[in-house]
Motif scaffolding. Structure first.
Motif, short mmCIF file in Angstrom:
data_model
loop_
_atom_site.label_atom_id
_atom_site.label_comp_id
_atom_site.label_asym_id
_atom_site.label_seq_id
_atom_site.Cartn_x
_atom_site.Cartn_y
_atom_site.Cartn_z
N UNK A 209 22.76 -28.72 46.58
CA UNK A 209 24.21 -28.89 46.51
C UNK A 209 24.54 -30.37 46.37
N UNK A 210 25.14 -30.72 45.23
CA UNK A 210 25.47 -32.11 44.94
C UNK A 210 26.86 -32.49 45.47
N UNK A 211 27.02 -33.77 45.72
CA UNK A 211 28.32 -34.32 46.08
C UNK A 211 28.32 -35.81 45.73
N UNK A 212 29.49 -36.41 45.80
CA UNK A 212 29.58 -37.85 45.60
C UNK A 212 30.15 -38.30 44.28
N UNK A 213 30.40 -37.35 43.38
CA UNK A 213 30.99 -37.73 42.11
C UNK A 213 32.43 -38.16 42.27
N UNK B 196 31.70 -50.38 38.26
CA UNK B 196 31.68 -49.89 39.62
C UNK B 196 30.41 -49.13 39.97
N UNK B 197 30.39 -48.60 41.18
CA UNK B 197 29.22 -47.89 41.70
C UNK B 197 29.62 -46.56 42.30
N UNK B 198 28.68 -45.64 42.29
CA UNK B 198 28.81 -44.37 42.97
C UNK B 198 27.45 -44.00 43.56
N UNK B 199 27.49 -43.26 44.64
CA UNK B 199 26.25 -42.75 45.22
C UNK B 199 26.35 -41.23 45.25
N UNK B 200 25.49 -40.58 44.50
CA UNK B 200 25.43 -39.13 44.49
C UNK B 200 24.41 -38.66 45.51
N UNK B 201 24.70 -37.54 46.14
CA UNK B 201 23.81 -36.99 47.14
C UNK B 201 23.61 -35.50 46.86
#
Length: 121
Positions: A5-9, A16-21
């Motif tokens: 199950x992905x999240x973080x979008x 910029x930055x994003x961290x997906x988990x």
């Protein structure tokens, strides 16, 4: 089967930055992050091989970092210096077969539902 199950979008400006988990029910040797944009096939972004160093697609090298956090049961993707070309749905995948970790999405049996990343200029 491995549950993922992905999240973080989300939406971010260029640079910029994003961290997906990706929360996983179990780790396999071969796990990876892939992405899919309209009109394009699912492509690999980064591969986490429990028996080797991580591998990155050319566009991700130097900007993205894949990692496993056993304490949280996650497969993470840190994305820095994002650009509009990174806009896509991002998916984590697991390959439960033994042996080499292939980079093609067809080698992965289990997938999460995806998380959307939008980068504006």
């Amino acid at each position: 089967r491995v549950q993922l199950a992905e999240s973080g979008g989300g939406s971010v400006q260029a640079g910029g930055s994003l961290r997906l988990s990706c929360v996983v029910s179990a780790y396999t040797r071969c796990m990876g992050w892939f992405r899919e944009s309209p009109g394009n096939a699912r492509e690999w972004v980064a591969i986490s091989d429990a028996k080797s160093d991580p591998r990155y697609a050319d566009f991700a090298e130097g900007r993205f970092t894949i990692s496993r956090d056993a304490a949280k049961s996650t497969l993470d993707l840190q994305m820095d210096s994002l650009n509009p070309g990174d806009t896509a749905w991002y998916y984590c995948g697991a390959d439960s077969r033994p042996g080499y970790c292939f980079e093609n999405a067809g080698s992965y049996q289990d997938w999460g539902q995806g998380t959307q990343v939008t980068v504006s200029s």
